[in-house]
Design a protein around this motif. Structure first.
Motif, PDB file in Angstrom:
ATOM      1  N   LEU A  78      12.261  -0.794   7.223  1.00  0.00           N
ATOM      2  CA  LEU A  78      11.759  -0.127   8.429  1.00  0.00           C
ATOM      3  C   LEU A  78      12.911   0.347   9.307  1.00  0.00           C
ATOM      4  O   LEU A  78      12.900   1.478   9.808  1.00  0.00           O
ATOM      5  CB  LEU A  78      10.845  -1.075   9.220  1.00  0.00           C
ATOM      6  CG  LEU A  78       9.497  -1.384   8.576  1.00  0.00           C
ATOM      7  CD1 LEU A  78       8.742  -2.418   9.416  1.00  0.00           C
ATOM      8  CD2 LEU A  78       8.652  -0.123   8.410  1.00  0.00           C
ATOM      9  N   PRO A 122       6.242   4.710   5.624  1.00  0.00           N
ATOM     10  CA  PRO A 122       5.707   3.943   6.757  1.00  0.00           C
ATOM     11  C   PRO A 122       4.884   4.849   7.681  1.00  0.00           C
ATOM     12  O   PRO A 122       5.272   5.987   7.954  1.00  0.00           O
ATOM     13  CB  PRO A 122       6.964   3.441   7.473  1.00  0.00           C
ATOM     14  CG  PRO A 122       8.063   3.540   6.476  1.00  0.00           C
ATOM     15  CD  PRO A 122       7.707   4.663   5.564  1.00  0.00           C
ATOM     16  N   ASN A 159       0.869  -2.082   6.640  1.00  0.00           N
ATOM     17  CA  ASN A 159       2.104  -2.526   5.989  1.00  0.00           C
ATOM     18  C   ASN A 159       1.917  -3.760   5.100  1.00  0.00           C
ATOM     19  O   ASN A 159       2.893  -4.254   4.546  1.00  0.00           O
ATOM     20  CB  ASN A 159       3.190  -2.775   7.043  1.00  0.00           C
ATOM     21  CG  ASN A 159       4.593  -2.749   6.461  1.00  0.00           C
ATOM     22  OD1 ASN A 159       4.800  -2.210   5.366  1.00  0.00           O
ATOM     23  ND2 ASN A 159       5.536  -3.339   7.148  1.00  0.00           N
ATOM     24  N   GLY A 179       3.507  -4.472  11.539  1.00  0.00           N
ATOM     25  CA  GLY A 179       2.244  -4.358  10.813  1.00  0.00           C
ATOM     26  C   GLY A 179       1.528  -5.696  10.693  1.00  0.00           C
ATOM     27  O   GLY A 179       2.123  -6.750  10.886  1.00  0.00           O
ATOM     28  N   VAL A 202       3.866  -0.104  13.032  1.00  0.00           N
ATOM     29  CA  VAL A 202       3.659   0.366  11.665  1.00  0.00           C
ATOM     30  C   VAL A 202       2.262  -0.021  11.212  1.00  0.00           C
ATOM     31  O   VAL A 202       1.863  -1.184  11.342  1.00  0.00           O
ATOM     32  CB  VAL A 202       4.716  -0.252  10.725  1.00  0.00           C
ATOM     33  CG1 VAL A 202       4.539   0.243   9.305  1.00  0.00           C
ATOM     34  CG2 VAL A 202       6.122   0.084  11.238  1.00  0.00           C
ATOM     35  N   PHE A 212       6.851  -2.420   3.526  1.00  0.00           N
ATOM     36  CA  PHE A 212       8.166  -2.022   4.036  1.00  0.00           C
ATOM     37  C   PHE A 212       8.706  -3.188   4.851  1.00  0.00           C
ATOM     38  O   PHE A 212       8.303  -3.396   5.993  1.00  0.00           O
ATOM     39  CB  PHE A 212       8.056  -0.761   4.905  1.00  0.00           C
ATOM     40  CG  PHE A 212       7.388   0.384   4.192  1.00  0.00           C
ATOM     41  CD1 PHE A 212       8.074   1.114   3.237  1.00  0.00           C
ATOM     42  CD2 PHE A 212       6.065   0.710   4.458  1.00  0.00           C
ATOM     43  CE1 PHE A 212       7.462   2.154   2.565  1.00  0.00           C
ATOM     44  CE2 PHE A 212       5.442   1.751   3.792  1.00  0.00           C
ATOM     45  CZ  PHE A 212       6.132   2.476   2.831  1.00  0.00           C
ATOM     46  N   MET A 216       5.000  -7.722   3.069  1.00  0.00           N
ATOM     47  CA  MET A 216       5.064  -6.402   3.693  1.00  0.00           C
ATOM     48  C   MET A 216       5.537  -5.338   2.694  1.00  0.00           C
ATOM     49  O   MET A 216       6.485  -5.558   1.935  1.00  0.00           O
ATOM     50  CB  MET A 216       5.990  -6.412   4.914  1.00  0.00           C
ATOM     51  CG  MET A 216       5.453  -7.255   6.058  1.00  0.00           C
ATOM     52  SD  MET A 216       6.248  -6.919   7.648  1.00  0.00           S
ATOM     53  CE  MET A 216       7.896  -7.452   7.324  1.00  0.00           C
TER      54      MET A 216
END
Ligand code: ZN
Length: 286
Positions: A223, A96, A80, A242, A77, A218, A216
């Motif tokens: 996620l 995302p 993030n 991420g 990802v 997400f 983060m």
């Protein structure tokens, strides 16, 4: 529960000692970590029943391999963490941004990585390991799909990552050794809060990345929910979640990995991975 791969075999870890899963289960559970991930609930039952005396192997950190060596799917990802999105010149994404690291790039926790031509950068990341077949998971129940968490580096060669219009991330992040992971997979129940872990990246002993995973955009459950809304997730699949701010190509002046560098990536409650970098021996065309 802490799971690792030692000399190629799945082991449970308690303190600095290990118990071979196949031996400790009297052959009922496999030594192959990928086969074992299909039997996660049975492994948890075994671990709960094992006395300390079963942990009869001393762990040599250099003998640990990737805790999940052959996942069928590897998701990663981008952008993030809001400060990383900002340093990269983007507003935080509303969906995302998903790419892959092709599985041949995966490696263990202590490795030497040959630097290909170009500009190789670091990205300290939390990695979620999927523990059961999961399709269309709700965010509320998404942690149930996660076997555990481990430490990863999303090593990235920026020239090939960013040269296209639009850029395509996956190849430049998949050179051999570009996905080191480990040292162990830690189950979510081992953490006070699996959504809030300190993450640190050190280059030659200097802190270059430092944040908490609660930053983060997400988090792991979102996620898992969003990925599994499209793709059935399989035991052993990895989600690189991420990277925080502090990557080299956003420094002024930009900074990239060079031969002799040492990169350490650390996450609270899991441990650390350590990479050394060397030049690729030049091969002249035949
Ligand atoms: Zn990344």
């Amino acid at each position: 529960m802490r799971l690792a791969v030692l000399y190629g075999h799945a082991v449970l870890i308690r303190g600095d000692r290990a118990a071979g899963v196949r031996v400790a289960s009297n052959g009922r559970l496999p030594a192959d970590p990928m086969a074992l991930l299909e039997q996660w609930d049975r492994l948890r039952v075994l671990e709960a029943s094992l006395p300390d005396e079963a942990y009869d192997i001393e762990v040599d950190p250099d003998a640990l391999g990737a805790p999940v060596p052959r996942p069928r799917q590897v998701f990663a990802v981008a952008l993030n963490y809001p400060p990383h999105a900002a340093e990269a010149g983007f507003t935080p994404p509303e969906e995302p941004l998903v790419f892959t690291k092709f599985p041949t790039c995966l490696a263990g926790p202590r490795t030497t990585v040959e630097l290909p031509e170009g500009k190789v950068d670091w990205e300290a990341e939390l990695v979620a390991v999927i523990g059961r077949h999961t399709h269309r998971a709700s965010e509320e129940r998404a942690w149930e799909a996660v076997a555990g968490l481990t430490v990863g580096q999303d090593l990235s060669e920026r020239v090939s990552q960013l040269q296209g219009k639009p850029a395509q991330f996956s190849l430049g992040k998949s050179f051999p050794g570009f996905g080191p992971t480990g040292p162990v997979v830690v189950t979510p129940d081992e953490f006070d809060d699996p959504d809030d872990l300190e993450i640190t990246g050190l280059l030659n002993g200097e802190v270059v990345q430092h944040d908490r995973t609660k930053s983060m955009i997400f988090p792991v459950p979102e996620l898992v929910a969003r990925l599994s809304a499209v793709v059935p997730l399989l035991p052993g699949d990895l989600v690189f979640a991420g990277t925080p701010a502090g990557v080299g190509n956003r420094m002024n002046p930009p900074r990239y990995l060079t031969p002799g560098d040492e990169l350490v990536t650390r996450i609270e409650g899991i441990g650390e991975i350590r990479q050394h970098f060397t030049a690729v021996p030049r091969r002249d065309a035949p």
